[in-house]
Design a protein around this motif. Structure first.
Motif, mmCIF file in Angstrom:
data_model
loop_
_atom_site.group_PDB
_atom_site.id
_atom_site.type_symbol
_atom_site.label_atom_id
_atom_site.label_comp_id
_atom_site.label_asym_id
_atom_site.label_seq_id
_atom_site.Cartn_x
_atom_site.Cartn_y
_atom_site.Cartn_z
ATOM 1 N N SER A 37 0.834 -1.192 0.000
ATOM 2 C CA SER A 37 0.000 0.000 0.000
ATOM 3 C C SER A 37 0.875 1.250 0.000
ATOM 4 O O SER A 37 1.858 1.328 0.743
ATOM 5 C CB SER A 37 -0.908 0.009 1.239
ATOM 6 O OG SER A 37 -1.547 1.252 1.404
ATOM 7 N N THR A 38 0.525 2.223 -0.831
ATOM 8 C CA THR A 38 1.287 3.469 -0.876
ATOM 9 C C THR A 38 1.251 4.184 0.468
ATOM 10 O O THR A 38 2.259 4.751 0.913
ATOM 11 C CB THR A 38 0.720 4.408 -1.968
ATOM 12 O OG1 THR A 38 0.711 3.712 -3.209
ATOM 13 C CG2 THR A 38 1.564 5.658 -2.099
ATOM 14 N N ASP A 41 4.673 4.623 2.748
ATOM 15 C CA ASP A 41 5.177 5.940 3.136
ATOM 16 C C ASP A 41 5.466 5.992 4.633
ATOM 17 O O ASP A 41 6.424 6.641 5.067
ATOM 18 C CB ASP A 41 4.166 7.018 2.754
ATOM 19 C CG ASP A 41 4.641 8.411 3.111
ATOM 20 O OD1 ASP A 41 5.639 8.871 2.513
ATOM 21 O OD2 ASP A 41 4.027 9.047 3.992
ATOM 22 N N ARG A 76 9.877 10.940 -0.489
ATOM 23 C CA ARG A 76 8.487 10.972 -0.025
ATOM 24 C C ARG A 76 7.685 12.039 -0.772
ATOM 25 O O ARG A 76 6.455 11.909 -0.895
ATOM 26 C CB ARG A 76 8.442 11.222 1.480
ATOM 27 C CG ARG A 76 9.016 10.053 2.300
ATOM 28 C CD ARG A 76 8.829 10.271 3.783
ATOM 29 N NE ARG A 76 7.417 10.438 4.094
ATOM 30 C CZ ARG A 76 6.955 11.330 4.973
ATOM 31 N NH1 ARG A 76 7.790 12.150 5.601
ATOM 32 N NH2 ARG A 76 5.662 11.413 5.205
ATOM 33 N N LEU A 91 6.247 10.209 -3.782
ATOM 34 C CA LEU A 91 5.092 9.373 -3.485
ATOM 35 C C LEU A 91 3.809 10.188 -3.373
ATOM 36 O O LEU A 91 2.712 9.652 -3.554
ATOM 37 C CB LEU A 91 5.325 8.602 -2.174
ATOM 38 C CG LEU A 91 6.368 7.482 -2.221
ATOM 39 C CD1 LEU A 91 6.514 6.847 -0.851
ATOM 40 C CD2 LEU A 91 5.998 6.435 -3.262
ATOM 41 N N TYR A 100 0.686 10.418 -5.905
ATOM 42 C CA TYR A 100 -0.513 9.579 -5.870
ATOM 43 C C TYR A 100 -1.645 10.234 -5.074
ATOM 44 O O TYR A 100 -2.786 9.795 -5.146
ATOM 45 C CB TYR A 100 -0.197 8.225 -5.212
ATOM 46 C CG TYR A 100 0.712 7.335 -6.022
ATOM 47 C CD1 TYR A 100 0.205 6.550 -7.059
ATOM 48 C CD2 TYR A 100 2.072 7.267 -5.743
ATOM 49 C CE1 TYR A 100 1.036 5.728 -7.799
ATOM 50 C CE2 TYR A 100 2.914 6.436 -6.474
ATOM 51 C CZ TYR A 100 2.392 5.673 -7.504
ATOM 52 O OH TYR A 100 3.213 4.859 -8.228
#
Length: 343
Positions: free
Chosen positions: A108-109, A113, A153, A156, A159
Motif C-alpha cells: 500500500s502506498t 510511506d 516521499r 510518493l 498519488y
C-alpha cells in the motif's frame, strides 16, 4: 430285565435329544454370527448373546439375530459414509506470518510511506545523536540519507491528489457509516477537500527545488501555503476522531448494558456474540485514540512549516521539531500494524 432294558432305552433317548438340541443351537449361532479377521465375534453380537435364543424364537414378531446383525451392518455403513474427513490445520510459521504482513504493509502506498518515515526520521535521530563525535563519518552520511528519503516521499505524494478526489466524491475518508452526520461532512470538506489543494502545491514546491531552471517559483513559500492546508486537515482529523470516540463510547456503554442482562438470563449464545462486538468496539476506540495522538504530534510541526519564514527563522528548533515527527512515525506504523494483525 425287561424293565431294565426299557429304562436304559429311555435314558439313551433323552441324551440323544439333548445332544441334538445343543447341536442345533450351535449350528444356528455359527450360521448367524459373523466373525472378524481374528475369529472373534463382533461387539454387537457379544452384547446380544444373552437374549439371542429368546429373540430367535419370539412368536410376537420379535427381531431375530440375523436381522439385528443386518441392521447393525447397515448403521455402520451409513455412519462411515456420513463421516467427514477433516485435514489438520497447518499453523503458518513465524517467518511466513512476517512475510505476509510485510507484503500487505509494503503493498500500500499509504503504509509504505509510513515505513519510509521510520527510515527518514530514524536516520536523522542517529545523525543528530552522533553529530558531536570527532572524526565520525556516520552523522553526515545518515543526514544525507535523511535528506534523500525526505525528497523521495515528495515523489510518493504524486498519488495523493486522485486519492483525495476519490475521498471527496465518495465520502470514504469518513471511515464507514456514523450516526453523527457531522463526521462525514468534516471528512469530506475539511480533510479530503484540503488535500485537493495540498498535493498540487507540494508538487509545485518539489519541482521548484529540484528543477529551478524550469519551474521558477519560490518553493519555500509554496511549501508554506501547502502546509496551511495540511494544518487544516490535521484539525479536521482531530475533530472527527473526537466525534468518533464519543459515538463509539456510547455504543460500547449501551452494548455492555445488554451484555449484563444476557449474562443474568444465562443466554450463552447471545453473550458470545455480544462479547465479540464488544472486543471489536474496543479495537476501534484504541485506533481512534492512536489517531488523536498522531494529530497532537503533527500539529506543532505543521504550524511551524506553515509560517512564511519556516526555512530561515523557524518557530521550532531542530530537536523538538524532528523529535515530534520521529514519535509520530513510530506511532503511525504501530497503529497500522495493529490494525492489520487484528483484522
Amino acid at each position: 430285565s425287561d424293565r431294565l432294558n426299557e429304562y436304559r432305552a429311555t435314558i439313551a433317548f433323552h441324551f440323544a435329544s439333548a445332544e441334538d438340541i445343543m447341536s442345533s443351537h450351535l449350528r444356528q449361532r455359527k450360521s448367524s454370527g459373523n466373525t472378524n479377521e481374528n475369529g472373534d465375534h463382533p461387539p454387537d453380537l457379544v452384547e446380544s448373546s444373552s437374549s439371542s435364543w429368546e429373540e430367535s424364537c419370539d412368536d410376537n414378531g420379535g427381531v431375530t439375530l440375523d436381522e439385528r446383525d443386518a441392521g447393525s451392518t447397515k448403521r455402520n455403513k451409513t455412519t462411515q459414509s456420513n463421516a467427514v474427513v477433516t485435514t489438520p490445520k497447518i499453523e503458518p510459521s513465524i517467518l511466513d506470518k512476517f512475510l505476509t504482513t510485510h507484503g500487505s504493509f509494503s503493498g500500500s502506498t499509504f503504509t509504505a510511506d509510513q515505513g519510509l518515515k521510520i527510515l527518514q526520521w530514524s536516520s536523522w535521530a542517529i545523525s543528530y545523536a552522533t553529530s558531536k563525535q570527532n572524526g565520525n563519518n556516520l552523522s553526515p552520511s545518515l543526514r544525507k540519507i535523511y535528506n534523500e528519503i525526505s525528497m523521495t516521499r515528495y515523489v510518493l505524494r504524486f498519488y495523493g491528489f486522485l486519492q483525495s478526489l476519490e475521498g471527496y466524491r465518495s465520502g470514504s475518508w469518513a471511515g464507514g457509516t456514523w450516526d453523527n452526520p457531522l463526521i462525514a461532512k468534516i471528512a469530506k470538506y475539511a480533510m479530503a477537500g484540503s488535500m485537493l489543494f495540498y498535493y498540487p502545491l507540494e508538487h509545485v514546491a518539489y519541482a521548484g527545488w529540484q528543477i529551478p531552471q524550469l519551474v521558477k517559483v519560490k518553493a519555500n513559500k509554496v511549501s508554506a501555503v501547502s502546509c496551511v492546508f495540511w494544518t487544516l486537515y490535521i484539525v479536521g482529523d482531530f475533530w472527527v476522531s473526537c466525534l468518533k470516540w464519543k459515538e463509539l463510547k456510547k455504543k460500547l456503554g449501551d452494548l455492555r448494558e445488554v451484555l449484563v442482562r444476557k449474562k443474568w438470563n444465562d443466554d450463552k449464545e447471545a453473550v458470545a456474540d455480544l462479547t465479540k462486538e464488544e472486543n471489536a468496539l474496543q479495537k476501534k476506540i484504541s485506533h481512534v485514540k492512536l489517531q488523536l495522538i498522531r494529530c497532537l504530534l503533527f500539529i506543532l510541526p505543521a504550524i511551524n512549516w506553515s509560517l512564511p519564514n519556516w526555512a530561515t527563522d523557524p518557530m521550532l528548533s531542530e530537536l523538538p521539531l524532528n523529535g515530534l515527527m520521529l514519535a509520530e512515525a513510530y506511532t503511525s506504523v504501530y497503529q497500522s500494524l495493529r490494525s492489520m494483525l487484528s483484522s
